[in-house]
Design a protein around this motif. Sequence first.
Motif, short mmCIF file in Angstrom:
data_model
loop_
_atom_site.label_atom_id
_atom_site.label_comp_id
_atom_site.label_asym_id
_atom_site.label_seq_id
_atom_site.Cartn_x
_atom_site.Cartn_y
_atom_site.Cartn_z
N ALA A 80 -10.28 11.44 15.14
CA ALA A 80 -9.91 13.36 15.01
C ALA A 80 -8.38 13.52 15.85
N GLN A 81 -8.83 12.86 16.84
CA GLN A 81 -7.90 12.83 17.32
C GLN A 81 -6.41 12.50 16.63
N SER A 82 -6.29 11.49 16.00
CA SER A 82 -5.61 10.67 16.20
C SER A 82 -4.18 11.40 14.50
N VAL A 83 -5.03 12.64 13.82
CA VAL A 83 -4.76 13.55 12.76
C VAL A 83 -3.46 14.17 12.96
N PHE A 84 -3.61 14.21 14.41
CA PHE A 84 -2.51 14.73 15.29
C PHE A 84 -1.17 14.37 15.03
N LEU A 85 -1.17 12.88 15.34
CA LEU A 85 -0.24 12.32 14.94
C LEU A 85 0.83 12.03 13.72
N PRO A 86 1.81 11.23 12.96
CA PRO A 86 2.16 10.29 12.69
C PRO A 86 1.92 9.79 12.19
N GLN A 87 1.40 9.21 10.92
CA GLN A 87 0.63 8.46 10.16
C GLN A 87 1.52 7.51 9.67
N VAL A 88 1.66 6.42 10.06
CA VAL A 88 3.03 4.83 9.71
C VAL A 88 1.89 3.87 9.25
N GLY A 89 2.76 4.06 7.89
CA GLY A 89 2.74 2.68 7.46
C GLY A 89 3.37 1.83 6.88
N TYR A 90 2.77 0.35 5.59
CA TYR A 90 3.49 -0.11 5.03
C TYR A 90 3.47 -0.61 3.61
N VAL A 91 5.06 -0.82 2.98
CA VAL A 91 4.28 -1.07 1.44
C VAL A 91 5.05 -2.10 1.32
N GLY A 92 4.62 -3.41 0.32
CA GLY A 92 5.38 -4.69 -0.47
C GLY A 92 4.70 -4.44 -1.59
N GLU A 93 5.88 -4.50 -2.37
CA GLU A 93 5.03 -5.17 -4.11
C GLU A 93 6.74 -5.80 -4.27
N ALA A 94 5.42 -7.24 -5.33
CA ALA A 94 6.35 -8.13 -6.11
C ALA A 94 6.42 -7.60 -7.31
N ASP A 95 6.89 -8.00 -8.33
CA ASP A 95 7.25 -8.02 -9.14
C ASP A 95 8.01 -8.46 -11.00
N ARG A 96 7.36 -8.56 -11.69
CA ARG A 96 7.88 -9.42 -12.63
C ARG A 96 7.56 -9.36 -14.08
N GLY A 97 8.37 -8.59 -14.88
CA GLY A 97 8.37 -8.90 -16.03
C GLY A 97 9.63 -7.79 -16.65
N LYS A 98 9.42 -7.76 -18.54
CA LYS A 98 10.43 -7.23 -19.40
C LYS A 98 10.26 -5.92 -19.06
#
Length: 481
Positions: free
Chosen positions: A100-118
């Motif tokens: 519950a205390q953690s919600v006071f702070l900014p939530q930092v995450g990461y995302v990565g994606e690799a794709d091949r398509g037409k």
Amino acid sequence: MRFSFTSTALRTAFLLPLMTILLASCAVGPNFHMPPVASPDAFRYAPSAASTNSLADLPWWSVFKDQTLQHLIQTALTNNYDLRIAISRVEQARYLQRQAQSVFLPQVGYVGEADRGKNVVLGLPSPTIGTLNSYFGAFDVLWEIDLWGRIRRLNEAARAGLLASREAQRGIRLTLLSEVAAAYIQSLELDERLEIAQRTAESFERTFKLFDVQHENGFASKLELSRASGALHSVSATIPDLRRKIAIKENELNVLLGQNPGALPREKTLLKQDSSFEIPTGLPSMLLQRRPDIREAEQELRVANAEIGVTVGDFFPRIGLTALYGGVSTELSALTSGGANAWSLAATTTGPIFQGGRLMARYHQAVAARDEANLTYQQTALNAFREVADALVSRQQLEAARREQAEAVDAYRAAVEVSNDRYRAGKASYYEVLEAQQQLFPAENALSQIEASQRLVMVQFYKALGGGWKLKDPDWAGPSS
């Protein structure tokens, strides 16, 4: 370098922080207030001149002064499974509060994606671009601004839940040592009743043998012999039943100790101690502060009250800040070299418009839960007052019963001696001796049960007062800790 501000900019720069501070200083939903409890001014059967030192202030080893019993209590406080489960629940509540205390702070995450398509880039249609690779990597930040206090109410509920779990743990400790002490005292009572039965059986056996010899020589009737035989076997039948009860009580004690069934050591020193105890002053007013179950019910009420604020906060918009920094490219080398940087900053606002009555139903549910917790608190306090009142009346009336029963036992013992003297003097038959012995046996049993009940009342009174309420968690293990 000079800066110039317009009046509008000045007002905005001043009012925005002020509004944020004002909004942050309050939280939606009701603030907690202790509910009223109609505590009695005094208890019946409480002495007018009471001790200034409360029994609840004493550590348990100062109340139960039997070394064997103290060792059993220490073992139970270490190994009992109910207590270990309660400790685990405290740990769960502690980490729930951290969540519950953690919600006071900014939530930092990461995302990565690799794709091949037409004609597709990162999963989105993009015509006429042909077939290619696409790469995306970024860090994202989300921070909900707690303008309405919804998160604060969540944290308040979690903190109260942690405190409630701690009080529940203390309550289990107090209940555990009370159960161990009660089972130990009951075991001592059964031991004493077994000794009485064995002693009485030996006496009846001597009587039966005497009647048997007299009957063979024609000096005793068949009625006297039958009565002596019946008395002997009636008492002898109680011995295996008492041994059964002793074994069952030992099994109960072993489970409380967190170990397999088996025999347990006992000492008779507790039976020789004075079973009287002094009554503390200020019982009704102090009971609400001492009893762990009352304090647990108070914290549960705090949880329910804070949950109302959480449901109220769901009616208001949630305002947050989001940020993203990373890179997107059709070439992996461009992504890693920083040549395809991407970033964004945004403020978001989300809120309900139509929920089909769901939010209102949740709010009314939370209010009803708070009302239930309020009633539970008052009922817990009322039960506490009753337990103390029960212990007080039991203490007084059992002492009166013990005095009368002790007089009865003395009278029956005197009757046995007189009947034996009369028999030896040839003034009475041995049938008179047998009758006196038959009256003594139940009287001694009744006295043993009353004296054990007196010691059980002390255990009940200690528990009813919330005994050991000043002990900290490490102190419960005993003086050796």
